[in-house]
Design an enzyme around this catalytic site. Sequence first.
Site, mmCIF file in Angstrom:
data_model
loop_
_atom_site.group_PDB
_atom_site.id
_atom_site.type_symbol
_atom_site.label_atom_id
_atom_site.label_comp_id
_atom_site.label_asym_id
_atom_site.label_seq_id
_atom_site.Cartn_x
_atom_site.Cartn_y
_atom_site.Cartn_z
ATOM 1 N N ASN A 16 0.831 -1.217 0.000
ATOM 2 C CA ASN A 16 0.000 0.000 0.000
ATOM 3 C C ASN A 16 0.860 1.260 0.000
ATOM 4 O OD1 ASN A 16 -3.067 -0.418 0.100
ATOM 5 N ND2 ASN A 16 -2.309 -2.002 1.494
ATOM 6 N N HIS A 111 -8.392 -0.733 5.779
ATOM 7 C CA HIS A 111 -8.774 -2.001 6.404
ATOM 8 C C HIS A 111 -9.354 -2.913 5.321
ATOM 9 C CE1 HIS A 111 -9.870 -4.730 9.586
ATOM 10 N NE2 HIS A 111 -11.077 -4.830 9.058
HETATM 11 C C1 GAR Z 1 -3.326 -4.821 3.857
HETATM 12 O O1 GAR Z 1 -4.184 -5.827 3.367
HETATM 13 C C2 GAR Z 1 -4.062 -3.915 4.823
HETATM 14 O O2 GAR Z 1 -5.388 -3.672 4.461
HETATM 15 C C3 GAR Z 1 -3.990 -4.740 6.086
HETATM 16 O O3 GAR Z 1 -2.680 -5.255 6.095
HETATM 17 C C4 GAR Z 1 -2.244 -5.425 4.754
HETATM 18 C C5 GAR Z 1 -0.911 -4.710 4.582
HETATM 19 O O4 GAR Z 1 -0.367 -4.967 3.330
HETATM 20 N N1 GAR Z 1 -4.245 -3.938 7.240
HETATM 21 C C6 GAR Z 1 -4.940 -4.359 8.286
HETATM 22 O O5 GAR Z 1 -5.393 -5.485 8.373
HETATM 23 C C7 GAR Z 1 -5.137 -3.325 9.384
HETATM 24 N N2 GAR Z 1 -6.049 -3.812 10.360
HETATM 25 P P1 GAR Z 1 0.839 -4.090 2.766
HETATM 26 O O6 GAR Z 1 1.908 -4.072 3.872
HETATM 27 O O7 GAR Z 1 1.304 -4.826 1.562
HETATM 28 O O8 GAR Z 1 0.333 -2.718 2.449
#
Ligand code: GAR
Length: 203
Positions: A16, A111
């Site tokens: 992200n 989220h």
């Molecule tokens: C993502 O899917 C985000 O939505 C989730 O962690 C992942 C991080 O991915 N966040 C949560 O679950 C927060 N409660 P990334 O490190 O590749 O961005």
Amino acid sequence: MTKRRIGVLVSGRGSNLQAIMDKIAAENLPIEVAVVVSDKADAFALERAAQAGIPGKAVVRKNYSSKEEFENTIDGILREHNVELVVLAGFMRILTGNFIAKWRHKVINIHPALLPSFKGLDAQGQALEYGVKVAGCTVHFVDEGMDTGPIILQKVVPVMDDDTHDSLANRILVQEHLALPEAVKLWCEDKLEVKGRKVYIKK
Ligand code: GAR
């Protein structure tokens, strides 16, 4: 044009974070990722920041005697870098009311569920287990609760009968990479207006 300065908090792979950096570059947006802070020293997100020439800091909870000291350290780093908006991009810790009060309507989170369903950990697994037919992601302002703050944007994906955890999580992730950078852009353009629980997007 002066750039809006954002700080990104991460815990893991940082896809992200990458999506935000890519959108800023692709659209030449007047936004600068001023600093990336990770609560995990080995997060791949820190490598992504380094690759992009962005300062990255690891602030590891166990190195601080209290949560307050841990959060004050993060707060100090954000202020040192003149951050205006804090973006939680896969940051897997709950921030206390003390921190949030200092950054009211200046912290946003992605989220991987259609809130208010499936708050907390492994939202994609919760959705699969529950048997919902649509899933998705939510970008929201962070308040004192867990995944309870005013909703900025949501994106929906179908859940297929043969979905596995990974196939559903990946389908949602594609939408996260659109939603989070879009919400950052809207905030930086001063287009978000919060009235109680509702967020209005100005034209
Ligand atoms: C993502 O899917 C985000 O939505 C989730 O962690 C992942 C991080 O991915 N966040 C949560 O679950 C927060 N409660 P990334 O490190 O590749 O961005």
